[in-house]
Design an enzyme around this catalytic site. Structure first.
Site, PDB file in Angstrom:
ATOM      1  CD1 TRP A   1     -61.730  63.117 -42.786  1.00  0.00           C
ATOM      2  CD2 TRP A   1     -60.491  64.939 -43.174  1.00  0.00           C
ATOM      3  NE1 TRP A   1     -62.587  64.174 -42.927  1.00  0.00           N
ATOM      4  CE2 TRP A   1     -61.853  65.307 -43.162  1.00  0.00           C
ATOM      5  CE3 TRP A   1     -59.530  65.921 -43.405  1.00  0.00           C
ATOM      6  CZ2 TRP A   1     -62.280  66.622 -43.371  1.00  0.00           C
ATOM      7  CZ3 TRP A   1     -59.948  67.235 -43.595  1.00  0.00           C
ATOM      8  CH2 TRP A   1     -61.298  67.579 -43.582  1.00  0.00           C
ATOM      9  CG  ASN A   2     -58.211  67.301 -38.885  1.00  0.00           C
ATOM     10  OD1 ASN A   2     -58.594  66.241 -38.421  1.00  0.00           O
ATOM     11  ND2 ASN A   2     -58.084  68.395 -38.151  1.00  0.00           N
TER      12      ASN A   2
ATOM     13  CD  GLU B   1     -64.307  55.563 -46.564  1.00  0.00           C
ATOM     14  OE1 GLU B   1     -64.642  55.031 -47.631  1.00  0.00           O
ATOM     15  OE2 GLU B   1     -65.139  56.023 -45.745  1.00  0.00           O
TER      16      GLU B   1
ATOM     17  CB  VAL C   1     -71.481  67.848 -34.202  1.00  0.00           C
ATOM     18  CG1 VAL C   1     -72.739  67.735 -33.363  1.00  0.00           C
ATOM     19  CG2 VAL C   1     -70.544  68.890 -33.612  1.00  0.00           C
ATOM     20  CB  ALA C   2     -73.293  64.590 -38.009  1.00  0.00           C
ATOM     21  CB  THR C   3     -69.374  61.188 -36.911  1.00  0.00           C
ATOM     22  OG1 THR C   3     -69.447  61.475 -38.307  1.00  0.00           O
ATOM     23  CG2 THR C   3     -68.825  59.782 -36.717  1.00  0.00           C
TER      24      THR C   3
ATOM     25  CG  LEU D   1     -75.197  51.514 -19.876  1.00  0.00           C
ATOM     26  CD1 LEU D   1     -75.496  50.904 -18.512  1.00  0.00           C
ATOM     27  CD2 LEU D   1     -75.658  52.955 -19.929  1.00  0.00           C
TER      28      LEU D   1
ATOM     29  CD  GLU E   1     -61.116  67.809 -30.462  1.00  0.00           C
ATOM     30  OE1 GLU E   1     -61.918  68.730 -30.755  1.00  0.00           O
ATOM     31  OE2 GLU E   1     -60.216  67.424 -31.200  1.00  0.00           O
TER      32      GLU E   1
ATOM     33  CB  CYS F   1     -61.336  71.066 -34.689  1.00  0.00           C
ATOM     34  SG  CYS F   1     -60.056  70.382 -33.618  1.00  0.00           S
TER      35      CYS F   1
ATOM     36  N   GLY G   1     -67.865  69.059 -27.743  1.00  0.00           N
ATOM     37  CA  GLY G   1     -67.335  67.825 -27.183  1.00  0.00           C
ATOM     38  C   GLY G   1     -67.765  67.501 -25.783  1.00  0.00           C
TER      39      GLY G   1
ATOM     40  CD  GLU H   1     -58.797  63.471 -26.421  1.00  0.00           C
ATOM     41  OE1 GLU H   1     -58.173  62.454 -26.797  1.00  0.00           O
ATOM     42  OE2 GLU H   1     -59.335  64.257 -27.203  1.00  0.00           O
TER      43      GLU H   1
END
Length: 491
Positions: A157-158, A184, A236-238, A250, A256, A289, A458, A462
């Site tokens: 979202w950022n 969201e 990180v959690a997501t 697989l 990131e 980030c 990460g 990219e």
């Protein structure tokens, strides 16, 4: 295309998904609320399993024909896609400012042009993905980069527009089809992006948009066995949750993630320049980030540096991001504001000293004052964990070895900043374990260069060839130079 439109910041925008070249509504919706003043912007379609199935099915059906096009044949579509974004530059700037609370001026002058470039640059760079020949004594190896298939793109979202196009550009240019999952808390510019794809004439199914929560829409998408790739930017959690779902099928992931980057100020630094750059870490209310949120300043210059930074921060304008004079806007969501406030309160309770800020800002309910904390230890939570708000920490060091240990002393490794004599700064940067580090600068990101982090920041890179390495299947066609004689004999 559905005629259903919301009028937000003077911009007509669809609340519906975009699947197989048309708008698709949903019985389930979620509320979109502006972080600026908590104004309800509208109800947005929320995707369920059926919507996800339809989007992936459409992308699968569209893939063979899109992949069969050459990079040169795909390029006009992508050029028109970028041009459609450009024609809506004001709309994108107004919409993302209202939806995500980002500075409208930065959207207009920085983000929208970069979003266009994200599409056109990769479309051009894809032309270089021709067969590459490796000549050996035994054979010629013709190395191809073939489109992988259906790509799920999940953005945060950022910076929704910039980060979506940063992934969509190379994915489409390489010949893949895309299912974009909008954030969201800030879904609106993703919807406008679907309008641009439609206007550009992208064939139905080549680009699809889903909206909804991570727990429902996102979970259904990343667990779909038909995906060829998942590209995610977020927490990180997501990421751990996504990687676990993808592992069952697989499906390769590019992740990131967050950062807790060091901003190193050496004793030989230009302190005026260092302080001016450090103040940029409050940009987007610290919801970046890449930001160097840990100020590590040589003890000999810390007093002078801190005063220079204080002078700059005291003049920062906190306010409505739609106002051109504003430099620091709101926190995206009340839950995020409470998270930021919790970090600061726990740090202060543990002995941290507030040099400035430390509280909510009087401008509005979702504003937090630019903050600097000191009297900290390396093991403190606020030194170790990503806050994602306008909160910086200040620590001092006395030697190169000490600052390198401090910079490397977290589980993150995304970015960094180092100010000092160039040769000295480069020598320090070489020892810092991170994906990239800026010398006497900040925010320079060239599309040809690799971008990404290590450790908890990460997996993968990219940009440039690195994007195509991820979004393509690399194939080696081996052509022997001499007639091949099959034999089981080892004599």
């Amino acid at each position: 295309m559905s005629a259903t439109r919301l009028a937000i910041a003077g911009v007509p925008v669809s609340p519906d998904h975009y699947i197989d070249g048309r708008r698709v509504a949903s019985d389930e919706t979620f509320a979109c609320v502006s972080p600026i003043d908590q104004t309800a912007l509208g109800d947005i379609a929320s995707g369920n399993q059926a919507h996800v199935d339809a989007a992936v099915t459409s992308a699968c059906a569209a893939f063979p024909a899109w992949a069969a096009l050459s990079a040169a044949q795909r390029q006009p579509y992508l050029r028109r896609f970028a041009e459609a974004i450009g024609r809506r530059a004001d709309a994108f700037a107004s919409l993302e400012s209202a939806d995500a609370g980002v500075l409208r001026s930065r959207m207009a002058h920085g983000v929208v042009p970069r979003a266009m470039q994200n599409i056109t640059w990769f479309a051009e760079h894809a032309l270089t993905l021709q067969d590459r020949e490796i000549d050996t004594p035994q054979a010629r190896h013709l190395v191809r980069h073939d489109p992988a298939g259906v790509v799920a793109v999940i953005t945060p979202w950022n910076s929704p527009l910039m980060l979506a196009t940063w992934k969509i550009g190379p994915a489409l240019a390489a010949g893949n089809t895309v299912v974009l999952k909008a954030p969201e808390w800030a879904p609106l510019t993703s919807s406008l992006l679907a309008d641009c794809a439609h206007e550009a004439g992208l064939p139905p199914g080549v680009f699809n948009l889903l909206q909804g929560s991570g727990a429902q829409t996102g979970a259904a998408l990343v667990s779909d066995a038909r995906l060829a790739r998942i590209s995610f930017t977020g927490s990180v959690a997501t990421a751990k949750w996504i990687a676990t779902s993808a592992a069952a099928n697989l499906v390769p992931c590019s992740l990131e993630l967050g950062g807790k980057s060091a901003f190193i100020v050496l004793a030989d630094a230009d302190l005026d320049a260092a302080a001016a750059t450090a103040a940029l870490m409050y940009r987007n209310a610290g919801q970046v980030c890449l930001a160097g949120t840990r100020l590590l300043v040589h003890a000999d210059v810390v007093a002078t540096f801190t005063q220079k930074l204080r002078d700059i921060v005291s003049r920062l304008v906190v306010g409505d991001p739609r106002d051109a004079a504003t430099e620091v806007g709101p926190i995206i969501h009340m839950r995020q504001l409470e998270r930021v406030q919790g970090f600061v309160e726990r740090a202060v309770a543990g002995g941290a000293r507030v040099l400035w800020g430390g509280t909510r800002h009087a401008f509005g309910a979702q504003y937090f004052a630019p903050t600097l904390l000191t009297n900290l230890h390396q093991h403190d939570e606020i030194v170790q964990q990503e806050v994602f708000g306008p909160v910086l920490t200040l620590q001092t060091f006395a030697s190169d070895d000490e600052v390198v240990d401090m910079a490397n002393g977290t589980d993150y490794g995304l970015g960094g900043v180092c100010y000092g004599d160039e040769a000295h700064a480069v020598a320090i940067a070489a020892r810092v374990r991170t994906g990239f580090i800026w010398i006497n600068s900040f925010g320079i990101r060239d599309l040809a260069a690799p971008f990404g982090g290590i450790k908890r920041s990460g997996v993968g890179r990219e940009g440039g060839d690195w994007s195509f390495e991820f979004f393509c299947d690399v194939k080696d066609i081996v052509v022997p130079k001499q007639p091949f004689k099959a034999s089981f004999s080892h004599r």
